[in-house]
Design a protein around this motif. Sequence first.
Motif, PDB file in Angstrom:
ATOM      1  N   ARG A 112       0.842  -1.209   0.000  1.00 46.89           N
ATOM      2  CA  ARG A 112       0.000   0.000   0.000  1.00 46.89           C
ATOM      3  C   ARG A 112       0.869   1.248   0.000  1.00 46.89           C
ATOM      4  O   ARG A 112       0.599   2.204  -0.715  1.00 46.89           O
ATOM      5  N   TYR A 113       1.920   1.218   0.806  1.00 47.20           N
ATOM      6  CA  TYR A 113       2.831   2.357   0.867  1.00 47.20           C
ATOM      7  C   TYR A 113       3.467   2.601  -0.496  1.00 47.20           C
ATOM      8  O   TYR A 113       3.502   3.729  -0.984  1.00 47.20           O
ATOM      9  N   LEU A 114       3.975   1.540  -1.127  1.00 46.12           N
ATOM     10  CA  LEU A 114       4.627   1.680  -2.433  1.00 46.12           C
ATOM     11  C   LEU A 114       3.642   2.160  -3.501  1.00 46.12           C
ATOM     12  O   LEU A 114       4.008   2.936  -4.380  1.00 46.12           O
ATOM     13  N   ASP A 115       2.388   1.701  -3.408  1.00 49.26           N
ATOM     14  CA  ASP A 115       1.373   2.154  -4.363  1.00 49.26           C
ATOM     15  C   ASP A 115       1.100   3.650  -4.235  1.00 49.26           C
ATOM     16  O   ASP A 115       0.696   4.301  -5.195  1.00 49.26           O
ATOM     17  N   GLU A 116       1.317   4.187  -3.036  1.00 49.20           N
ATOM     18  CA  GLU A 116       1.040   5.606  -2.801  1.00 49.20           C
ATOM     19  C   GLU A 116       2.239   6.503  -3.081  1.00 49.20           C
ATOM     20  O   GLU A 116       2.129   7.724  -3.006  1.00 49.20           O
ATOM     21  N   LEU A 117       3.390   5.914  -3.410  1.00 45.94           N
ATOM     22  CA  LEU A 117       4.561   6.723  -3.750  1.00 45.94           C
ATOM     23  C   LEU A 117       4.379   7.329  -5.134  1.00 45.94           C
ATOM     24  O   LEU A 117       3.933   6.663  -6.060  1.00 45.94           O
ATOM     25  N   GLU A 118       4.688   8.578  -5.247  1.00 47.93           N
ATOM     26  CA  GLU A 118       4.598   9.265  -6.528  1.00 47.93           C
ATOM     27  C   GLU A 118       5.959   9.865  -6.845  1.00 47.93           C
ATOM     28  O   GLU A 118       6.299  10.945  -6.376  1.00 47.93           O
ATOM     29  N   PRO A 119       6.763   9.137  -7.637  1.00 47.93           N
ATOM     30  CA  PRO A 119       8.098   9.656  -7.952  1.00 47.93           C
ATOM     31  C   PRO A 119       8.024  10.832  -8.919  1.00 47.93           C
ATOM     32  O   PRO A 119       7.285  10.804  -9.899  1.00 47.93           O
ATOM     33  N   GLN A 120       8.752  11.878  -8.592  1.00 48.01           N
ATOM     34  CA  GLN A 120       8.867  13.048  -9.460  1.00 48.01           C
ATOM     35  C   GLN A 120      10.303  13.077  -9.971  1.00 48.01           C
ATOM     36  O   GLN A 120      11.228  13.220  -9.188  1.00 48.01           O
ATOM     37  N   VAL A 121      10.463  12.912 -11.279  1.00 47.79           N
ATOM     38  CA  VAL A 121      11.791  12.852 -11.883  1.00 47.79           C
ATOM     39  C   VAL A 121      12.134  14.209 -12.474  1.00 47.79           C
ATOM     40  O   VAL A 121      11.361  14.764 -13.251  1.00 47.79           O
ATOM     41  N   GLU A 122      13.275  14.721 -12.082  1.00 51.90           N
ATOM     42  CA  GLU A 122      13.772  15.970 -12.662  1.00 51.90           C
ATOM     43  C   GLU A 122      15.124  15.688 -13.315  1.00 51.90           C
ATOM     44  O   GLU A 122      16.038  15.171 -12.671  1.00 51.90           O
ATOM     45  N   ILE A 123      15.218  16.006 -14.595  1.00 49.97           N
ATOM     46  CA  ILE A 123      16.477  15.859 -15.308  1.00 49.97           C
ATOM     47  C   ILE A 123      17.334  17.081 -14.967  1.00 49.97           C
ATOM     48  O   ILE A 123      16.943  18.214 -15.243  1.00 49.97           O
ATOM     49  N   LEU A 124      18.479  16.852 -14.346  1.00 54.84           N
ATOM     50  CA  LEU A 124      19.353  17.949 -13.931  1.00 54.84           C
ATOM     51  C   LEU A 124      20.343  18.340 -15.020  1.00 54.84           C
ATOM     52  O   LEU A 124      20.633  19.519 -15.205  1.00 54.84           O
ATOM     53  N   ALA A 125      20.868  17.338 -15.721  1.00 57.37           N
ATOM     54  CA  ALA A 125      21.859  17.611 -16.763  1.00 57.37           C
ATOM     55  C   ALA A 125      21.966  16.408 -17.683  1.00 57.37           C
ATOM     56  O   ALA A 125      21.706  15.270 -17.281  1.00 57.37           O
ATOM     57  N   VAL A 126      22.349  16.678 -18.921  1.00 59.64           N
ATOM     58  CA  VAL A 126      22.602  15.620 -19.897  1.00 59.64           C
ATOM     59  C   VAL A 126      23.938  15.924 -20.558  1.00 59.64           C
ATOM     60  O   VAL A 126      24.132  17.007 -21.101  1.00 59.64           O
ATOM     61  N   ASP A 127      24.858  14.977 -20.480  1.00 63.07           N
ATOM     62  CA  ASP A 127      26.154  15.106 -21.133  1.00 63.07           C
ATOM     63  C   ASP A 127      26.188  14.071 -22.249  1.00 63.07           C
ATOM     64  O   ASP A 127      26.519  12.905 -22.028  1.00 63.07           O
ATOM     65  N   GLU A 128      25.787  14.504 -23.446  1.00 64.86           N
ATOM     66  CA  GLU A 128      25.706  13.609 -24.591  1.00 64.86           C
ATOM     67  C   GLU A 128      26.972  13.733 -25.420  1.00 64.86           C
ATOM     68  O   GLU A 128      27.346  14.827 -25.840  1.00 64.86           O
ATOM     69  N   GLN A 129      27.617  12.599 -25.642  1.00 65.69           N
ATOM     70  CA  GLN A 129      28.837  12.564 -26.442  1.00 65.69           C
ATOM     71  C   GLN A 129      28.712  11.403 -27.424  1.00 65.69           C
ATOM     72  O   GLN A 129      28.940  10.256 -27.058  1.00 65.69           O
ATOM     73  N   GLY A 130      28.315  11.741 -28.651  1.00 62.48           N
ATOM     74  CA  GLY A 130      28.130  10.716 -29.671  1.00 62.48           C
ATOM     75  C   GLY A 130      26.970   9.810 -29.321  1.00 62.48           C
ATOM     76  O   GLY A 130      25.854  10.269 -29.099  1.00 62.48           O
ATOM     77  N   ASP A 131      27.241   8.509 -29.239  1.00 64.76           N
ATOM     78  CA  ASP A 131      26.207   7.519 -28.950  1.00 64.76           C
ATOM     79  C   ASP A 131      26.118   7.170 -27.472  1.00 64.76           C
ATOM     80  O   ASP A 131      25.527   6.156 -27.102  1.00 64.76           O
TER      81      ASP A 131
END
Length: 182
Positions: A112-131
């Motif tokens: 029940r506790y896990l069902d009530e968790l609402e994760p909020q994801v925030e992307i802080l940074a992306v370091d993209e280098q090629g693939d």
Amino acid sequence: MSETRPRRSTLGAGHMRSLTALLGFVVVGLGAIAAVLTFGGASPESVVEDYLAAETEGDYLRLCELSGGDHRDELLTSQDPAFTDCDDYAEEMERRAEEATKDPGYDASLDRYLDELEPQVEILAVDEQGDEAVVEVEVTYEHSGGEPVSAGQEGDDTRRFAVLTEKIDGSWLVTAPYYQGD
């Protein structure tokens, strides 16, 4: 009295081949779009968000499909017996999760506790280098209701970590979900 013959199509063989080729390109294009949406992300950020959602929701099939490289290999081969594909992996993980609920020490209040968790994801940074791309995220698990299971589970929990993604066969996939760097 003269007989009326049925009229033949005014489209010649060349027009029919062109129409068939055009239809084929449309079908192939839609298939490619569906493959990207089904088996990987259009960007490092989107695959990380989808992966973390699948992890939180216990969607084992999606979790495996969004995994790539050594990470997917580890998911499939670290079990005994090893799995042949993501479908087998998901089926067995779901069976094990169901079996766990039958254990005498199982605590349903945790579900029940896990069902009530609402994760909020925030992307802080992306370091993209090629693939390859390292995506830094902050995930806040907010408890939306009910009584906390224990004092250690009260309130919100925020975690920061990095996720390594790689472009494999044209799709971004998670190759290290909790990446520590090289």
